[in-house]
Design an enzyme around this catalytic site. Structure first.
Site, PDB file in Angstrom:
ATOM      1  N   SER A 299      44.346  12.956  93.725  1.00 18.65           N
ATOM      2  CA  SER A 299      45.044  14.238  93.647  1.00 18.65           C
ATOM      3  C   SER A 299      44.074  15.386  93.837  1.00 18.65           C
ATOM      4  CB  SER A 299      45.736  14.388  92.288  1.00 18.65           C
ATOM      5  OG  SER A 299      44.793  14.692  91.276  1.00 18.65           O
ATOM      6  N   ASP A 300      44.597  16.507  94.325  1.00 18.19           N
ATOM      7  CA  ASP A 300      43.828  17.737  94.261  1.00 18.19           C
ATOM      8  C   ASP A 300      43.655  18.080  92.775  1.00 18.19           C
ATOM      9  OD1 ASP A 300      42.491  20.058  94.964  1.00 18.19           O
ATOM     10  OD2 ASP A 300      43.969  20.635  96.475  1.00 18.19           O
ATOM     11  N   PHE A 301      42.738  18.985  92.475  1.00 14.49           N
ATOM     12  CA  PHE A 301      42.434  19.297  91.081  1.00 14.49           C
ATOM     13  C   PHE A 301      43.618  19.997  90.424  1.00 14.49           C
ATOM     14  CE2 PHE A 301      38.465  18.226  92.773  1.00 14.49           C
ATOM     15  CZ  PHE A 301      37.631  17.874  91.729  1.00 14.49           C
ATOM     16  N   ALA A 303      46.674  18.825  90.583  1.00 17.80           N
ATOM     17  CA  ALA A 303      47.890  18.587  91.361  1.00 17.80           C
ATOM     18  C   ALA A 303      48.694  17.404  90.840  1.00 17.80           C
ATOM     19  CB  ALA A 303      47.548  18.371  92.834  1.00 17.80           C
TER      20      ALA A 303
END
Length: 766
Positions: A299-301, A303
């Site tokens: 995941s993005d940070f 997200a």
């Protein structure tokens, strides 16, 4: 767990049973509480998964089977602690303006699991898990790399980033970024490869190979439809399925299939109301079932928004400090049946397989300083990716015999090297070369006695008179102007209207200086296409993008002809803000507020954005609507001249499965060596309901004066970009329409000089 993983695991149970395991009875503490240990246990080499004669898949299966639930949970998310192996030198002091998030998954030494170290990209080795941030080579921004139209150059870019990641003891490089420049004012356009999916996919796949050839995992981002920064964590994107596949998924598909991509980052936004990191269609149906992706999804940070739904959909690693992948949440999901141990094991197996594949378990974490000599690569890339937009009267290259040069601009562009955009991708350069230093270096190389007078103009133009005076007294003027954008925000007014002008009164600055001296060359240093209201006042404009740490040398070498510009625009430069694909359509951009909720700054948030322009994005919109841009996609001049001639296309009639060979000659008809980029576009039959043409091939051809080269560009129907096909949403597959396909050849999307036709006809009874 998929069938392949189940079969693999069954086949390895005998191996696991045959080798006794020595594990810590107490397991290991969760990541946030780890402050030691710094070395692996002495008997790690005897663990069965450390046997390098086994395949990565076998080793991963053995390891996953040996983990306790507590250990599995600790390995499902990132850490907010320093890297234990690097204490005390990476002590965790956050001096990086909020982007010093620790990008690691803390290891388990007694099991031989190293701390998995991650660094941001995509313009060089950016923020990682060591603070203060370690210096690395600040490369030209990704948009510049795309302007090279050269996969070999993209490989070189990735190779350097991979080398430096490896030198700093890092394991994963969060790049390439391959979202599309759907909007010209996008805050992260500088991190991406422009508006065309095929160009983006070619450059991305080559960069991935360069990174991963250094045994560092590349991570394509931000998957998918994170094409704007405005309310990226809240907005839900609505897009036609065919448009999704033909445009926005396509470069990711190419990176997976052509680059053997190791990992993908799921994005902040929602897709039709479902967060990207828990979207089963994109993460499993498309990524796994259609594309056969074998890597892992991170995941993005911040997200990640759930536990079981994210893991079940296909997300494998929560890149934040265990907000959802906690022991309590995992145990609850296992207890209520919403999550199975097989799904947990699958998530770990996907990442461990890549880690074993790239030798991450088998080398210690060691670090060394980055060599300043790597800056030479940054300079070479910058020289090959800058775009000569205009050069009336051949003002450029500048004559080194001139007596006086006025160097004018605001501090960001004349006093410093523009070493990349802002936000989390920022690189701390090993050194920098400013504009004046670069000009002096070039003049010395040319043995010129010209003097340079620099005037740094205030943002409020309070000393504009000094700049005008210097311009009027000089033989030639060079104005450095630009734009530095950043993650988290697009270029918008307070009323959410797109801004495409240069900031801080730079348009007025350029206009005033050009009025004082007709021999004015403007150098743009930006990461977005910008409006050029002063264009008719100046003879020459060079787009240098955000050039990286070698800024001064790159620009000066191009200005004086020590290097010949050969870049081509990967984005369209509009003539006005009203002549863009989403202009006047709030639903298309920035989107609609549906619930009246305000963010922490009191502003209404965007809830949904609808891609109502459909396939007509970028140059496709300009073609379909007969709108003339300021500068078209693919445009770029040179200090020499080229001729493209004698087109032949074979076969002329086929069934849609055979490769189409597009052949022609490219000749350098000028006086100096240079490079041209012939571009091949394809127009599909009317029944396909497509814009007039799509890019399907290009080749960067370097030629000496008078040299002529025969070029063949092959359009392969089976290629990962599906050049002859459209997405059939009902059949969930690509289909090739019958009819006449127009083959166009030129050196920009609006300068087509050769054309042929190919007929695709399905044999009767097929």
């Amino acid at each position: 767990m998929n069938a392949r993983t189940r079969s693999r695991r069954r086949g390895l149970l005998a191996i696991a049973a045959a080798v006794p395991l020595t594990l810590s009875a107490a397991g290991v503490a969760v990541a946030d509480s780890v402050t030691a240990p710094t070395a692996q246990a002495a008997d790690v080499a005897d663990l069965p998964w450390m046997d390098t004669s086994l395949t990565p898949e076998q080793r991963s299966d053995l390891l996953v089977d040996a983990l306790t639930l507590e250990q599995k949970v600790q390995q499902l998310h990132g850490s907010s602690a320093p890297t234990p192996e690097l204490l005390p030198e990476c002590n965790g002091t956050n001096s990086s303006g909020g982007y010093g998030t620790f990008r690691n998954v803390t290891g388990i030494p007694e099991l031989g699991i190293p701390t998995f170290r991650i660094t941001n990209g995509p313009v060089g080795v950016g923020y990682g898990d060591c603070t203060p941030q370690e210096p690395a080579t600040a490369l030209p921004v990704a948009l510049a790399l795309a302007a090279g139209f050269d996969p070999d150059l993209a490989y070189q870019f990735g190779d350097l980033a991979g080398q430096e990641s490896r030198t700093l003891g890092l394991h994963e490089f969060e790049a390439p970024g391959i979202n599309l420049a759907r909007i010209a004012n996008g805050g992260r356009n500088f991190e991406y490869f422009g508006e065309d999916p095929y160009l983006s996919g070619v450059i991305a796949a080559a960069e991935v190979k360069g990174v991963q050839d250094n045994d560092v995992i590349a991570m394509a981002k931000h998957y998918v439809l994170n094409d704007q920064e405005k309310d990226r964590g809240n907005v839900s994107v609505e897009v036609d399925e065919s448009v999704l596949h033909e445009l926005y998924l396509l470069p990711f598909e190419m990176a997976v299939k052509d680059g053997d991509l190791g990992s993908i980052m799921c994005s902040y936004n929602k897709i039709d109301g479902v967060y990207s990191c828990e979207n089963d269609y994109t993460l499993t149906t498309v990524l796994r079932d259609m594309w056969d992706f074998e890597g892992y999804v991170q995941s993005d940070f911040g997200a990640t928004h759930s536990t079981a739904p994210s893991l079940n959909a296909g997300m494998d690693l929560e890149m934040q400090s265990g907000r959802y992948m906690t022991m309590a949440n995992i145990e609850a999901a296992l207890a209520d049946g919403s999550l199975t141990m097989g799904t947990i094991d699958q998530a770990l197996d996907r990442r461990y397989t890549q880690m074993f594949k790239y030798g991450i378990f088998d080398r210690p974490i060691t670090r060394a300083p980055i060599s300043p000599e790597n800056g030479q690569v940054a300079r070479e890339i910058g020289e090959q990716t800058s775009v000569l937009l205009k050069n009336e009267g051949d003002l450029l290259p500048l004559d080194p015999e001139v007596d006086t040069i006025a160097l004018i601009g605001q501090s960001t562009y004349v006093d410093e090297a523009v070493a990349g955009g802002g936000g989390s991708s920022r690189v701390v350069p090993t050194y920098t070369v400013d504009a004046l230093g670069g000009l002096e270096n070039a003049l010395a190389e040319l043995d010129s006695d010209a003097t340079v007078t620099k005037v740094t103009v205030a943002k409020d133009l309070s000393n504009l008179d000094a700049a005008v005076a210097a311009a009027s007294e000089a033989d030639v003027v060079v104005v450095m102007a630009g734009l530095v954008t950043a993650e988290g925000r697009d270029q918008l007014t307070a009323d959410n209207e797109p801004i495409l002008n240069l900031p801080d009164n730079q348009d007025a600055l350029i206009s005033a200086v050009a009025e004082a001296n007709a021999s004015t060359a403007v150098v743009l240093k930006d990461g977005d296409p910008v409006l050029l209201p002063w264009l008719d006042q100046v003879p020459s404009v060079l787009e240098a993008w955000n050039p990286g740490q070698e800024d001064g040398n790159v620009v000066a070498n191009l200005l004086f002809g020590l290097a010949n510009p050969s870049g081509k625009l990967p984005v369209t430069y509009p003539a006005s803000v009203d002549e863009t694909p989403t202009a006047g359509n709030e639903a298309a951009y920035p989107g609609l507020d549906l619930d009246g909720v305000r963010n922490s700054r009191g502003n209404l948030t965007v809830d949904v954005v609808r891609y109502e322009e459909g396939r007509e994005m970028g140059y496709r919109w300009y073609d379909a609507n007969d709108v003339e841009p300021q500068f078209a996609f693919g445009h770029g001049l040179s200090y020499t001249d080229f001729e493209i001639s004698k087109l032949t296309v074979t076969p002329k009639v086929q069934d849609g499965t055979k490769a189409i060979n597009v052949q022609f000659f490219v000749e350098n008809t000028g006086d100096v060596a240079g490079a041209e980029v012939p571009q091949v576009y394809l127009g599909l039959p009317e029944s396909a309901n497509q814009p007039p043409k799509r890019l399907v091939g290009f080749d960067k051809v370097e030629l000496e004066p008078g040299e002529k080269q025969h070029v063949t560009i092959t359009i392969d129907p089976a290629a990962s970009n599906h050049p002859l096909s459209v997405w059939d949403a009902e059949a969930d597959t690509w289909t090739t329409p019958e009819g006449e396909f127009d083959v166009y050849v030129g050196n920009s999307s609006d300068n087509i000089t050769l054309q042929e036709t190919v007929t695709v006809r399905t044999p009767s009874g097929r």
